[in-house]
Design a protein around this motif. Sequence first.
Motif, PDB file in Angstrom:
ATOM      1  N   LEU A 115     -39.621  -3.581 -27.785  1.00 31.28           N
ATOM      2  CA  LEU A 115     -38.529  -3.500 -28.754  1.00 31.28           C
ATOM      3  C   LEU A 115     -37.236  -3.025 -28.110  1.00 31.28           C
ATOM      4  N   ALA A 116     -37.348  -2.156 -27.104  1.00 25.97           N
ATOM      5  CA  ALA A 116     -36.148  -1.721 -26.388  1.00 25.97           C
ATOM      6  C   ALA A 116     -35.507  -2.901 -25.665  1.00 25.97           C
ATOM      7  N   ILE A 123     -31.757  -1.981 -25.007  1.00 21.40           N
ATOM      8  CA  ILE A 123     -31.651  -0.545 -24.751  1.00 21.40           C
ATOM      9  C   ILE A 123     -32.408  -0.207 -23.478  1.00 21.40           C
ATOM     10  N   GLN A 124     -31.781   0.562 -22.596  1.00 20.32           N
ATOM     11  CA  GLN A 124     -32.411   1.003 -21.356  1.00 20.32           C
ATOM     12  C   GLN A 124     -33.158   2.303 -21.639  1.00 20.32           C
ATOM     13  N   LEU A 125     -34.481   2.275 -21.504  1.00 20.96           N
ATOM     14  CA  LEU A 125     -35.271   3.472 -21.757  1.00 20.96           C
ATOM     15  C   LEU A 125     -35.155   4.437 -20.597  1.00 20.96           C
ATOM     16  N   HIS A 158     -38.594  11.401 -27.963  1.00 20.43           N
ATOM     17  CA  HIS A 158     -38.302  11.150 -29.366  1.00 20.43           C
ATOM     18  C   HIS A 158     -36.949  10.470 -29.519  1.00 20.43           C
ATOM     19  N   ASP A 159     -35.973  10.886 -28.707  1.00 24.83           N
ATOM     20  CA  ASP A 159     -34.642  10.279 -28.780  1.00 24.83           C
ATOM     21  C   ASP A 159     -34.698   8.789 -28.475  1.00 24.83           C
ATOM     22  N   SER A 160     -35.467   8.405 -27.447  1.00 23.50           N
ATOM     23  CA  SER A 160     -35.588   6.992 -27.085  1.00 23.50           C
ATOM     24  C   SER A 160     -36.232   6.210 -28.211  1.00 23.50           C
ATOM     25  N   PRO A 203     -37.421  13.454 -16.841  1.00 24.02           N
ATOM     26  CA  PRO A 203     -36.958  13.937 -15.541  1.00 24.02           C
ATOM     27  C   PRO A 203     -37.315  13.010 -14.381  1.00 24.02           C
ATOM     28  N   ALA A 204     -38.103  11.950 -14.628  1.00 26.50           N
ATOM     29  CA  ALA A 204     -38.490  11.061 -13.543  1.00 26.50           C
ATOM     30  C   ALA A 204     -37.258  10.397 -12.928  1.00 26.50           C
ATOM     31  N   PRO A 205     -37.281  10.143 -11.624  1.00 27.61           N
ATOM     32  CA  PRO A 205     -36.104   9.564 -10.974  1.00 27.61           C
ATOM     33  C   PRO A 205     -35.844   8.143 -11.447  1.00 27.61           C
ATOM     34  N   LYS A 206     -34.566   7.775 -11.514  1.00 25.66           N
ATOM     35  CA  LYS A 206     -34.190   6.421 -11.893  1.00 25.66           C
ATOM     36  C   LYS A 206     -34.194   5.545 -10.646  1.00 25.66           C
TER      37      LYS A 206
END
Length: 617
Positions: free
Chosen positions: A89-90, A95-97, A7-9, A101-104
């Motif tokens: 749209l990001a 904006i970096q989505l 939701h924050d993203s 918890p998935a690894p970056k």
Amino acid sequence: MDFGSAHDSKEQVRQAVDIVDLVGSYLQLRRQGRGYVAHCPWHDDSRPSLQVNPERQTFKCWVCDIGGDVFSFVMRMERLEFREALEMLAERAGIQLTSGPAPKHEPGSPGDKKTQLAALAWAAELFHRHLHEAAEAGEVQQYLADRGINDQMRDQFQIGFSAPDWEWMVRQARATQFSPAVLERVGLVGSRDGGGHYDRFRGRLIFPIRDVRSRPIAFGGRVLPQFADDRAAKYVNSPETPLYSKSEQLYALDIARDAVAERGNIVVMEGYTDVIMAHQHGVNNAVACCGTALGERHLHLLRRFTDQVVLVLDGDEAGQKRTSEVLELFVANQVDLRVLTLPAGLDPCDYLRANGREAWEALIDTARDALDHKMWLVEQRVGPNPPTHIAAEAVEELLAVLAKVEVAAGETSSSALLREQQALGRIARRFYLREDDLRGRLKALRRSTTRLVHDAPEEPPMVIDQIAPALLSRWEQEIFELVLSDSALVGPILDNIPEQAMESRPARWLYELCHRLHSAHQPVTFDQLMAQATHERQQKLLIDLDESAGEKRESDHDQRLTDLVEHYRKHHEEQNRRADIANLRDGNLDPHAEEQLLNKFFDNLKRRQSGSLSTDG
């Protein structure tokens, strides 16, 4: 419902993208009062019907009766799913989505999506350039010329050629940022058992497969006899990757999408060259599956663009067998499927080259709908005078398909009823049966199917977008107009009116959403509610409620709340009274409970009579 990182993203992107700028990048906007208007792109709009509200950050077309926020606008314009619209749209907003918890993944690593897309775009250009520049590509160009594919189509579809060298791709990538591990992750190379990598598409004609945003995500490679041995498969497609699933993609959909919207249907063919030749002849709504038959996930993709599909089959036995696998899927999901079988021995490419566009369009007009084609297939299979048991099996098979229509649709339109009547008449004549008997058997099959549906485990409640539109009652509408008018009234409303009082599904969804936000100590405002509404009908409902709430903002909110609670109390008492009367009438109570209930009715009657006498006095 998750109020966490997802939701924050979404909220971060929604706040960063101004809907006026977004809509203005697609349409010509004109200021009107405090908002903007534009000609609606979804209907033949002679006057500006699309309204953009910069304060609410919403759009709405009164003619189409649609509306929403920046996400639903992009989803509708680009035919994207929500996640795709969020990513688009990001990217637009810089904006970096994050993905919880998935690894970056580090930029440039095999797991980094931007790197994967960049590698595929680089490979597509490499293949295309090699077709035009390589010395060994002369025979490949001659093959395309023999197939009648012109230079314009080669460039539009970015057709390419992979060198007949086991390590050509890896060597070419050494001058780039793309490691062999990246190339392997996106399906361009495979790994050898003894170490090292080999080119997956060695010595093949290359057809880039792109997503609806025209980004290369995979490749199809056709064998060229001069560069392959006898054991080579005719076609090789990219394997399943993080970017590509063959059961969710259609070749050339990014090119065909505008023509599909204009014509109202989509033509699904079997081969890449068939599609290219179709577009070369002006049949711009043609697409193809990517090495697999049409399936349920394709159906979901198709319905984002149209409700009418024309399936074109080669005139061979294999083409006929593939049809039966998809007919019932389309019938059950109420998609208008038409099936066109080409003359024996021909594919669309051959037919178009020999006969041209006009003959093709005339042939398309002869395509049978799914039910008619199913009947034709069964009749062809059983022959003119089948044994009794074969005929009975054929009738059951046909009726089973017919039975799915009403169950899936929920309600039967007049056109569907007419088609059903015609189908039953045809079955009756073909198998020498009474039409009334067939109709009785069809009803029995539907009852059986309905029982199976009702006996199945209960599924989670469906979102508003998945059900038929349902209007709020005037009382429910008043509740949510008050919520949007004064967030301070949310607590008293939730305390005095339970969720069970909501009779329509949209009202129950909105009540639950208000309750969740309130319980999470978040303000229940229009913006917060819109942030949680990912489906267009949910957003349209909120926009309509906010419009009507705005017309009543000067009213006495406290008095309106008092009236609402009193209405609920009286309605609840009346429901209980009717339930008590029904229990008495049906004898559902034991003697003691029955006596208590009768005394209660008697006391109430005395109070009403006493009140009436005191009033008269």
